[in-house]
Design a protein around this motif. Structure first.
Motif, short mmCIF file in Angstrom:
data_model
loop_
_atom_site.label_atom_id
_atom_site.label_comp_id
_atom_site.label_asym_id
_atom_site.label_seq_id
_atom_site.Cartn_x
_atom_site.Cartn_y
_atom_site.Cartn_z
N GLY A 153 -3.47 -14.57 0.04
CA GLY A 153 -2.24 -15.24 -0.36
C GLY A 153 -0.98 -14.42 -0.13
N ALA A 154 -1.09 -13.32 0.62
CA ALA A 154 0.09 -12.48 0.86
C ALA A 154 1.02 -13.15 1.87
CB ALA A 154 -0.34 -11.12 1.38
N PHE A 155 2.34 -13.05 1.61
CA PHE A 155 3.34 -13.55 2.57
C PHE A 155 3.92 -12.40 3.40
CE2 PHE A 155 5.82 -12.58 -1.22
CZ PHE A 155 6.90 -11.88 -0.70
N SER A 156 3.67 -11.14 2.94
CA SER A 156 4.15 -9.97 3.66
C SER A 156 3.34 -8.75 3.22
CB SER A 156 5.64 -9.74 3.37
OG SER A 156 6.15 -8.71 4.19
N VAL A 157 3.14 -7.82 4.16
CA VAL A 157 2.41 -6.59 3.86
C VAL A 157 3.37 -5.42 4.06
CG1 VAL A 157 0.40 -5.17 4.40
CG2 VAL A 157 0.30 -7.65 4.76
N LYS A 158 3.39 -4.51 3.10
CA LYS A 158 4.21 -3.29 3.21
C LYS A 158 3.29 -2.09 3.04
CE LYS A 158 8.32 -3.05 1.21
NZ LYS A 158 9.25 -2.69 2.32
N MET A 159 3.46 -1.10 3.91
CA MET A 159 2.64 0.11 3.79
C MET A 159 3.51 1.34 4.08
SD MET A 159 0.39 0.12 7.29
CE MET A 159 1.22 0.23 8.90
N GLY A 160 3.02 2.51 3.67
CA GLY A 160 3.75 3.76 3.91
C GLY A 160 2.85 4.79 4.53
N PRO A 161 2.74 4.82 5.86
CA PRO A 161 1.85 5.80 6.51
C PRO A 161 2.17 7.23 6.04
CG PRO A 161 2.71 4.25 8.12
CD PRO A 161 3.45 3.99 6.85
N LEU A 188 0.87 -1.18 0.00
CA LEU A 188 0.00 0.00 0.00
C LEU A 188 0.90 1.23 0.00
CD1 LEU A 188 -1.44 -2.27 2.14
CD2 LEU A 188 -3.29 -0.62 1.84
N PRO A 189 1.33 1.70 -1.19
CA PRO A 189 2.27 2.84 -1.25
C PRO A 189 1.61 4.12 -0.76
CG PRO A 189 1.50 2.25 -3.46
CD PRO A 189 0.95 1.22 -2.53
N GLU A 190 2.30 4.80 0.19
CA GLU A 190 1.81 6.07 0.74
C GLU A 190 0.37 5.96 1.25
OE1 GLU A 190 2.84 9.21 -2.03
OE2 GLU A 190 4.96 8.69 -1.91
N GLY A 191 0.07 4.83 1.86
CA GLY A 191 -1.27 4.59 2.38
C GLY A 191 -1.24 3.51 3.44
N PRO A 192 -2.43 3.08 3.89
CA PRO A 192 -3.77 3.42 3.40
C PRO A 192 -4.28 4.78 3.89
CG PRO A 192 -3.92 1.89 5.24
CD PRO A 192 -2.46 2.05 4.95
N VAL A 193 -5.48 5.15 3.40
CA VAL A 193 -6.11 6.43 3.74
C VAL A 193 -7.07 6.17 4.91
CG1 VAL A 193 -7.43 8.39 2.84
CG2 VAL A 193 -5.96 7.05 1.29
N ILE A 194 -6.48 6.25 6.12
CA ILE A 194 -7.25 5.99 7.34
C ILE A 194 -6.94 7.07 8.36
CG2 ILE A 194 -7.32 3.47 6.96
CD1 ILE A 194 -5.00 3.24 9.01
N ASP A 195 -7.56 7.00 9.53
CA ASP A 195 -7.27 7.95 10.60
C ASP A 195 -6.04 7.47 11.36
OD1 ASP A 195 -7.18 9.70 12.68
OD2 ASP A 195 -9.17 9.23 13.50
N TRP A 196 -4.87 7.97 10.94
CA TRP A 196 -3.60 7.47 11.49
C TRP A 196 -3.38 7.86 12.95
CZ3 TRP A 196 -0.74 3.72 9.73
CH2 TRP A 196 -0.88 3.35 8.40
N HIS A 197 -4.06 8.89 13.40
CA HIS A 197 -3.86 9.33 14.79
C HIS A 197 -5.02 8.91 15.70
CE1 HIS A 197 -0.19 11.36 13.76
NE2 HIS A 197 -0.80 12.03 12.80
#
Length: 373
Positions: free
Chosen positions: A101-109, A73-82
């Motif tokens: 089927g994901a073996f790993s999740v990558k995100m960018g808050p 999830l590049p530069e996301g997800p769009v959620i309430d981070w605080h």
């Protein structure tokens, strides 16, 4: 109160994004169309009343010969981070993606940690004790972001270490340069340019440099310059079809999502750049220039035209994208940092990218592969 996570339509995704002042273009449905090597899915977080409370674009990259995926999830997800109850937002994400089927999740808050204004960056570059941006005192800090980092670690997320010595990670940059536009007139923004920038804009005008907007048919000319830039600045260029796909996908979603600018002198194309707009956030996306006629200063003229147009569009931020966090004179990217900060930009540090390994063996294998690239 629990939140449920499930796939949503492109229309639902876009309708939610339209209610937010700023969302990364990499969290729009169209970005999935730009990445044919990835499968894309729009996800929605639903509250107890069945209303969408957050969205995310997840890209799934298959491992060769295995039906297992890296979920990104590049530069996301769009959620309430605080949100004080961040766990109810993030806990459903790895669980859902494991089922895909994901073996790993990558995100960018999309969360800012620190900012250094143009004067602070200039002083840091001049300071022999400061080797990296983080060695210099920031002009603004966000304590909530540091708290968030601790919360993510407690939830099992691990911060991705930036790749290489230049501060650019394998994913999205942790450090960027942004010019704040909110509440400022164009005259204010012009006064924020350093002396060299103002002088170069005048030089370009006097030399007769013309900046025009291009279209899809001008992308091959842009790409020729871009390939020259890649060779000069030592990076691997993206192929022309990537930009053609990007133009088609982004402008289909919104006719003014992506623009192309061309700086010409006596019919000779000297510089070109792409610009992306989502809400009140405008990005200078990809730039290119030739070594010919550099004395006419086409890049400054082109950027000033883009900044002027961004201001007219009601931008709150003009984003120059990635910068190096290295301040040493020997670093070939230091000139790019000086150029961007010279436009009145501030250096901005984001929280960086975070991994949640679902299969530690496969995740480790990916780490080894990325380190060798």
């Amino acid at each position: 109160m629990t939140l449920t996570l499930r796939p949503i339509t492109r229309a639902e995704h876009l309708a939610f994004v339209a209610t937010r002042p700023s969302v990364s273009h990499m969290q729009l449905p169209s970005w999935g169309d730009v990445k044919p090597d990835w499968q894309a899915e729009s996800l929605g977080w639903f509250d107890a009343e069945g209303r969408i409370a957050g969205v995310g674009l997840v890209l799934l990259r298959p491992l060769p010969k295995l039906k297992r995926y890296l979920a990104y999830l590049p530069e996301g997800p769009v959620i309430d981070w605080h949100a004080p109850d961040l766990e109810r937002w993030l806990d459903p994400l790895p669980a859902y993606l494991k089922g895909r089927g994901a073996f790993s999740v990558k995100m960018g808050p999309p969360v800012v940690v620190r900012r250094w204004n143009a004067d602070a960056v200039k002083a840091a570059i001049a300071d022999p004790e400061a080797r990296r941006l983080r060695d210099a005192e920031a002009t603004a800090c966000e304590p909530a972001a540091l708290d968030l980092a601790e919360r993510l670690r407690r939830m099992g997320w691990r911060q991705t270490e930036p790749g290489g010595e230049d501060g650019f990670a394998a994913g999205q940059p942790r450090y960027v340069c942004q010019v704040p536009f909110g509440g400022r007139s164009l005259e204010d923004i012009h006064r924020g340019l350093n002396q060299q920038w103002r002088r170069n804009i005048k030089k370009a005008e006097k030399a007769g440099v013309k900046v025009v907007r291009g279209g899809y048919e001008d992308l091959p000319a842009f790409h020729t310059l871009y390939a020259e830039t890649a060779e000069r600045d030592r990076f691997v260029p993206r192929p022309l079809p990537y930009f053609q796909r990007m133009w088609t996908a982004l402008t289909a979603e919104h006719p003014d999502r992506m623009r192309l600018y061309l700086a010409q002198h006596e019919g000779d194309l000297l510089a070109a750049a792409t610009m992306i707009t989502v809400g009140t956030h405008v990005w200078y996306s990809y730039g290119a220039s030739t070594s010919r006629k550099r004395e006419t200063q086409p890049s400054n003229a082109m950027q000033w035209r883009m900044m002027t147009d961004a201001h007219e569009l009601g931008a709150a931020v003009y984003d120059f994208r990635g910068i190096t966090d290295t301040l040493e004179e020997s670093d070939h990217l230091l000139g790019l940092l000086r150029f961007k900060v010279g436009a009145g930009g501030e250096a901005v540090e984001y929280l960086g990218e975070w991994d949640f390994p679902l299969n530690r063996l496969l995740h480790k294998a990916l780490d080894v592969y990325m380190a060798r690239r």
